[in-house]
Design an enzyme around this catalytic site. Structure first.
Site, mmCIF file in Angstrom:
data_model
loop_
_atom_site.group_PDB
_atom_site.id
_atom_site.type_symbol
_atom_site.label_atom_id
_atom_site.label_comp_id
_atom_site.label_asym_id
_atom_site.label_seq_id
_atom_site.Cartn_x
_atom_site.Cartn_y
_atom_site.Cartn_z
ATOM 1 N N SER A 147 14.789 -71.760 28.829
ATOM 2 C CA SER A 147 15.949 -71.899 28.651
ATOM 3 C C SER A 147 17.109 -71.329 28.232
ATOM 4 O O SER A 147 15.902 -70.175 28.681
ATOM 5 C CB SER A 147 15.113 -72.759 26.789
ATOM 6 O OG SER A 147 15.926 -72.848 26.587
ATOM 7 N N TYR A 160 12.316 -71.065 18.407
ATOM 8 C CA TYR A 160 12.233 -71.561 19.461
ATOM 9 C C TYR A 160 12.505 -70.019 19.917
ATOM 10 O O TYR A 160 11.787 -70.730 21.085
ATOM 11 C CB TYR A 160 12.766 -72.762 18.827
ATOM 12 C CG TYR A 160 13.439 -73.090 20.897
ATOM 13 C CD1 TYR A 160 12.463 -73.572 21.226
ATOM 14 C CD2 TYR A 160 14.386 -73.597 21.353
ATOM 15 C CE1 TYR A 160 11.561 -74.838 22.076
ATOM 16 C CE2 TYR A 160 13.968 -73.337 21.965
ATOM 17 C CZ TYR A 160 13.638 -74.591 22.856
ATOM 18 O OH TYR A 160 13.123 -74.639 24.374
HETATM 19 N N1 LIG Z 1 15.472 -81.140 26.344
HETATM 20 C C1 LIG Z 1 16.118 -79.269 26.334
HETATM 21 O O1 LIG Z 1 17.421 -79.710 26.344
HETATM 22 C C2 LIG Z 1 15.705 -78.639 27.191
HETATM 23 C C3 LIG Z 1 16.517 -77.097 26.857
HETATM 24 C C4 LIG Z 1 15.648 -76.099 27.430
HETATM 25 C C5 LIG Z 1 14.449 -76.649 27.506
HETATM 26 N N2 LIG Z 1 13.544 -77.559 27.752
HETATM 27 C C6 LIG Z 1 12.074 -77.356 27.267
HETATM 28 O O2 LIG Z 1 11.680 -78.145 28.366
HETATM 29 C C7 LIG Z 1 10.623 -78.362 28.388
HETATM 30 C C8 LIG Z 1 10.096 -79.850 28.188
HETATM 31 O O3 LIG Z 1 10.677 -80.592 27.493
HETATM 32 P P1 LIG Z 1 11.224 -81.150 27.223
HETATM 33 O O4 LIG Z 1 13.317 -81.766 27.118
HETATM 34 O O5 LIG Z 1 11.246 -83.161 28.100
HETATM 35 O O6 LIG Z 1 11.491 -82.517 25.689
HETATM 36 P P2 LIG Z 1 10.418 -83.694 25.286
HETATM 37 O O7 LIG Z 1 11.224 -85.124 26.378
HETATM 38 O O8 LIG Z 1 10.093 -84.211 23.850
HETATM 39 O O9 LIG Z 1 8.825 -83.324 26.365
HETATM 40 C C9 LIG Z 1 8.460 -82.105 25.615
HETATM 41 C C10 LIG Z 1 6.771 -82.396 26.449
HETATM 42 O O10 LIG Z 1 5.868 -81.706 25.666
HETATM 43 C C11 LIG Z 1 4.430 -82.009 25.153
HETATM 44 N N3 LIG Z 1 3.924 -81.866 24.122
HETATM 45 C C12 LIG Z 1 5.246 -81.638 22.895
HETATM 46 N N4 LIG Z 1 4.447 -80.299 21.976
HETATM 47 C C13 LIG Z 1 2.765 -81.111 21.879
HETATM 48 C C14 LIG Z 1 1.622 -80.303 22.063
HETATM 49 N N5 LIG Z 1 1.197 -80.658 20.773
HETATM 50 N N6 LIG Z 1 0.196 -81.109 22.743
HETATM 51 C C15 LIG Z 1 0.644 -81.427 23.873
HETATM 52 N N7 LIG Z 1 1.628 -81.926 24.340
HETATM 53 C C16 LIG Z 1 2.854 -81.447 23.604
HETATM 54 C C17 LIG Z 1 5.116 -83.723 24.755
HETATM 55 O O11 LIG Z 1 4.253 -84.857 24.447
HETATM 56 P P3 LIG Z 1 4.015 -85.945 23.710
HETATM 57 O O12 LIG Z 1 5.565 -86.524 23.993
HETATM 58 O O13 LIG Z 1 2.747 -86.536 23.904
HETATM 59 O O14 LIG Z 1 3.900 -85.693 22.180
HETATM 60 C C18 LIG Z 1 6.011 -83.787 25.997
HETATM 61 O O15 LIG Z 1 5.455 -84.648 26.893
HETATM 62 C C19 LIG Z 1 9.994 -77.448 26.298
HETATM 63 O O16 LIG Z 1 9.397 -76.401 27.031
HETATM 64 C C20 LIG Z 1 11.533 -77.156 26.812
HETATM 65 O O17 LIG Z 1 11.074 -76.289 25.394
HETATM 66 C C21 LIG Z 1 14.389 -78.408 27.135
#
Ligand SMILES: NC(=O)c1ccc[n+]([C@@H]2O[C@H](COP(=O)([O-])OP(=O)(O)OC[C@H]3O[C@@H](n4cnc5c(N)ncnc54)[C@H](OP(=O)(O)O)[C@@H]3O)[C@@H](O)[C@H]2O)c1
Length: 267
Positions: A147, A160
């Site tokens: 991130s 985080y």
């Molecule tokens: N969106 C942002 O602004 C942003 C910015 C920087 C970095 N990121 C990083 O990008 C990555 C993906 O996040 P996203 O933005 O796509 O968010 P998201 O839409 O909330 O997706 C998160 C994914 O991780 C899975 N997950 C979370 N906790 C879990 C657990 N305990 N066991 C199994 N699976 C789990 C969720 O599965 P379920 O839905 O099936 O529970 C979902 O598939 C993360 O590492 C996040 O830190 C995001």
């Protein structure tokens, strides 16, 4: 370039954690479109079923789904062993992760434990299992999702941010260790991206970021960067600016600005 890009992925098996939503879901779809068979991990059964339906509609390789709570160390390690025994993983996408927007002193202990399990220990466990096998075969790729919070402390999201600092240090090191073997190890460092992230990180208080990149674009840049064996993939001009600002500006100034932004948006 495009031809090499397709060749690098075609016929490969890609394991994607957090494939049921957001950036991971888009990466899974993109990899399937490039000819990969996907092993998709997530918790949400409905999202998993709809993803598999989509992946398998147009592909000759059958993608599969595994429901697991990655915060559960025993369940996670059991699944890793099962997958390792039954499949050869060519590409590993360590994407699953979640945030918490709020001061650390207010964060529940079980949430802090789960965050370290998912955002750090899961990445270590998957790399420990599959990197040696890739190095032995002298091919494959690992993409870890960090991130912009990997670049500086994030007051109002301290734990985080620290888990994402881990991703930067770990991934940079692995990249160099794997370089001579031909195995690609890259990190992607997105900023605000449309997904379920912020809704979950604020327990539903903020539905989405005000300004954010699309998950599709972040996924495209990430997958392309992995095929090119980039060390650090930073999607978008603004996020690249943050990276350089973190190097150029005094940390006291950065932290003050970030705190003010947190207070404006979330306090
Ligand atoms: N969106 C942002 O602004 C942003 C910015 C920087 C970095 N990121 C990083 O990008 C990555 C993906 O996040 P996203 O933005 O796509 O968010 P998201 O839409 O909330 O997706 C998160 C994914 O991780 C899975 N997950 C979370 N906790 C879990 C657990 N305990 N066991 C199994 N699976 C789990 C969720 O599965 P379920 O839905 O099936 O529970 C979902 O598939 C993360 O590492 C996040 O830190 C995001």
């Amino acid at each position: 370039m495009e031809k090499d890009f397709v060749k690098w992925f075609s016929g490969k098996t890609a394991l994607v954690t957090g494939a049921t939503s957001g950036i991971g879901r888009e990466m899974a779809k993109l990899l399937a479109g490039r000819g990969c068979r996907i092993l998709a991990l997530g918790r949400d059964k409905e999202s998993m079923n709809s993803l598999l339906k989509e992946l398998n509609a147009n592909s000759r390789l059958l993608s599969e789904g595994f429901l697991v709570d990655l915060a559960d160390k025993d369940a996670r390690r059991k699944l890793i062993k099962k997958i390792s025994k039954n499949y050869e993983i060519d590409i590993l996408i360590n994407n699953a992760g979640f945030g918490y927007i709020g001061d650390f002193y207010l964060m529940a202990e079980d949430l802090a434990d789960a965050m370290r399990e998912v955002n750090i220990n899961t990445v270590v466990d998957f790399c420990r299992e599959f990197l040696p096998k890739m190095m032995k075969k002298r091919q494959g790729g690992i993409l870890n999702v960090g991130s912009t919070a990997s670049f500086f402390g994030t007051p109002g999201s301290s734990l985080y941010g620290a888990t994402k600092h881990f991703i930067l240090g770990f991934t940079d090191g692995l990249h160099q260790e794997a370089l001579s073997s031909g195995v690609h190890v890259a990190g992607v460092y997105p900023g605000h991206t449309h997904s379920r992230f912020v809704e979950r990180a604020t327990a539903g208080k903020t539905k989405n970021w005000h300004k954010a990149m699309s998950s599709v674009l972040v996924a495209e840049l990430a997958i392309q960067g992995l095929s090119q064996n980039k060390i650090r993939i930073i999607p978008g001009f603004y996020n690249k600016m943050l990276f350089w600002a973190a190097k150029a500006l005094p940390i006291s100034f950065i932290l003050k600005e970030l705190r003010a932004k947190f207070v404006r948006n979330h306090a």
